[in-house]
Scaffold this motif. Structure first.
Motif, short mmCIF file in Angstrom:
data_model
loop_
_atom_site.label_atom_id
_atom_site.label_comp_id
_atom_site.label_asym_id
_atom_site.label_seq_id
_atom_site.Cartn_x
_atom_site.Cartn_y
_atom_site.Cartn_z
N TYR A 149 54.55 41.00 52.01
CA TYR A 149 53.13 40.62 51.98
C TYR A 149 52.58 40.62 50.56
O TYR A 149 51.57 41.23 50.24
N GLY A 150 53.29 39.87 49.71
CA GLY A 150 52.91 39.77 48.31
C GLY A 150 51.61 39.01 48.12
O GLY A 150 51.26 38.12 48.90
N VAL A 151 50.90 39.38 47.07
CA VAL A 151 49.66 38.69 46.72
C VAL A 151 49.87 37.90 45.43
O VAL A 151 50.78 38.20 44.65
N GLY A 152 49.06 36.89 45.22
CA GLY A 152 49.18 36.09 44.00
C GLY A 152 50.45 35.29 43.92
O GLY A 152 50.96 35.03 42.82
N LEU A 153 50.98 34.87 45.05
CA LEU A 153 52.24 34.13 45.05
C LEU A 153 52.07 32.66 44.71
O LEU A 153 53.03 32.00 44.30
N VAL A 154 50.85 32.16 44.87
CA VAL A 154 50.55 30.76 44.52
C VAL A 154 49.27 30.75 43.71
O VAL A 154 48.17 30.93 44.25
N THR A 155 49.41 30.58 42.40
CA THR A 155 48.26 30.55 41.50
C THR A 155 48.41 29.39 40.53
O THR A 155 49.44 28.70 40.52
N GLU A 156 47.41 29.20 39.69
CA GLU A 156 47.44 28.10 38.72
C GLU A 156 48.24 28.42 37.47
O GLU A 156 48.65 27.52 36.73
N ASP A 157 48.48 29.71 37.20
CA ASP A 157 49.15 30.07 35.95
C ASP A 157 50.64 29.77 36.03
O ASP A 157 51.23 29.65 37.11
N GLU A 158 51.25 29.67 34.86
CA GLU A 158 52.67 29.32 34.79
C GLU A 158 53.58 30.42 35.32
O GLU A 158 54.75 30.17 35.61
N GLY A 159 53.05 31.61 35.44
CA GLY A 159 53.84 32.71 35.97
C GLY A 159 53.73 32.86 37.47
O GLY A 159 54.20 33.85 38.04
N SER A 160 53.13 31.89 38.13
CA SER A 160 53.01 31.94 39.59
C SER A 160 54.40 31.94 40.23
O SER A 160 55.25 31.11 39.87
N PHE A 176 55.76 38.12 55.52
CA PHE A 176 54.30 38.02 55.55
C PHE A 176 53.75 38.54 56.87
O PHE A 176 54.44 38.52 57.90
N ALA A 177 52.50 38.97 56.80
CA ALA A 177 51.77 39.32 58.01
C ALA A 177 51.16 38.06 58.61
O ALA A 177 50.85 37.10 57.90
N GLU A 178 50.97 38.07 59.91
CA GLU A 178 50.34 36.92 60.57
C GLU A 178 48.89 36.76 60.11
O GLU A 178 48.41 35.64 59.92
N THR A 179 48.21 37.89 59.90
CA THR A 179 46.82 37.87 59.46
C THR A 179 46.70 38.56 58.12
O THR A 179 46.91 39.78 58.02
N ASP A 180 46.44 37.77 57.07
CA ASP A 180 46.37 38.34 55.72
C ASP A 180 45.57 37.39 54.84
O ASP A 180 46.04 36.31 54.49
N PRO A 184 47.20 33.56 53.01
CA PRO A 184 46.87 32.73 54.17
C PRO A 184 47.96 31.69 54.43
O PRO A 184 48.85 31.49 53.60
N PRO A 185 47.89 31.01 55.57
CA PRO A 185 48.93 30.01 55.90
C PRO A 185 49.15 28.97 54.82
O PRO A 185 50.29 28.54 54.59
N ALA A 186 48.09 28.54 54.13
CA ALA A 186 48.26 27.51 53.09
C ALA A 186 49.12 28.03 51.95
O ALA A 186 49.94 27.28 51.39
N THR A 187 48.94 29.30 51.59
CA THR A 187 49.75 29.89 50.52
C THR A 187 51.22 29.95 50.93
O THR A 187 52.12 29.60 50.15
N ILE A 188 51.45 30.38 52.16
CA ILE A 188 52.83 30.49 52.64
C ILE A 188 53.48 29.10 52.69
O ILE A 188 54.64 28.93 52.30
N ALA A 189 52.72 28.10 53.13
CA ALA A 189 53.27 26.74 53.21
C ALA A 189 53.63 26.21 51.82
O ALA A 189 54.68 25.59 51.64
N THR A 190 52.77 26.47 50.83
CA THR A 190 53.05 26.01 49.47
C THR A 190 54.30 26.69 48.92
O THR A 190 55.15 26.05 48.27
N LEU A 191 54.42 27.98 49.18
CA LEU A 191 55.61 28.71 48.73
C LEU A 191 56.86 28.15 49.41
O LEU A 191 57.90 27.94 48.75
N SER A 210 50.56 41.16 63.19
CA SER A 210 50.60 42.08 62.05
C SER A 210 49.53 41.71 61.05
O SER A 210 49.06 40.57 61.00
N GLU A 211 49.16 42.70 60.23
CA GLU A 211 48.19 42.51 59.17
C GLU A 211 48.78 43.02 57.85
O GLU A 211 49.80 43.71 57.83
#
Length: 243
Positions: A149-160, A176-180, A184-191, A210-211
């Protein structure tokens, strides 16, 4: 088991860490456990012990060492404590954590009981992005990395992380958790799209009902089924990549 508190030399000073391994001479394969945003506490040490009990040398570093000794009494967490937690997590970034990882690898090279030729990295929450950065930075030395359940996995910076996965030679696991709201789903889809465009071996799980924080037994979001399923995936990953 044998455990000890150690001080690791980094570019930024001495970083305290907790090391635990089975009794005996080893050497044992290595898992580095990167802390989540609330920082070092007994629950993380218990996780390190669980990893060690399965036959691994586990190292748990205090990534907030640049700030001094930071400890939170989480049962009394309120808005003011949460503000301090956020300030602490913003004090570190990819560059600092990879610097710290270089120090950890050098330390492990000097540990006779650790087989650190290949290492696996495990990161929760805040550190979910940092284990990907470490895997990209240190190449084949990092045999695998798991982001829970990592955060900041999809960002604008080059270290994303979604931009770094193409540079990772080892295996990656994302849970990932189902609810987080932090993933969110868009982040997971991009990853997942970024992973699919690479040749990196990877696996992505989204655990139902899960959360965020579902692995922590002391937290309000603990979900035992999802937690144990995640642990099973982790131990399979380590058996596969650290053999």
């Amino acid at each position: 088991m044998f455990e000890k508190d150690v001080a690791i030399v980094t570019r930024h000073g001495l970083m305290p860490a907790f090391a635990v391994r089975p009794d005996g001479e080893g050497p044992y394969p290595v898992v580095i456990l990167y802390m989540d945003a609330p920082g070092i506490r007994e629950e993380l040490r218990h996780m390190a012990r669980r990893i060690a009990s399965a036959g691994y040398y586990c190292l748990l570093p205090d990534l907030y060492y640049r700030l001094g000794t930071v400890r939170f009494d989480l049962p009394r967490r309120d808005e003011r404590m949460s503000a301090v937690v956020v300030a602490c997590l913003r004090s570190i970034d990819n560059e600092r954590t990879t610097d710290d990882t270089a120090g950890m690898l050098a330390f492990l090279d000097g540990e006779a009981e650790a087989n650190a030729q290949k290492v696996s990295c495990l990161g929760f929450c805040m550190s979910g992005r940092y284990v990907v950065a470490a895997a990209a930075k240190f190449g084949p030395r990092i045999a695998s990395a798991a982001s829970l359940y990592g955060v900041g996995l999809v960002t604008e910076d080059e270290g994303s992380p979604h931009k770094l996965v193409a540079k990772v030679p080892g295996e990656l696991y994302f849970a990932f958790a189902e609810t987080d709201s932090a993933a969110p789903p868009a982040t997971i889809a991009t990853l997942q799209e970024a992973l699919a465009a690479t040749g990196v071996v990877h696996d992505v799980d989204i655990f139902p009902n899960s959360e965020h924080g579902y692995c922590f037994t002391a937290g309000r979001c603990y979900q035992p089924e999802a937690a144990e399923a995640t642990w099973a995936k982790l131990f399979a990953l380590w058996k596969r990549t650290l053999a």
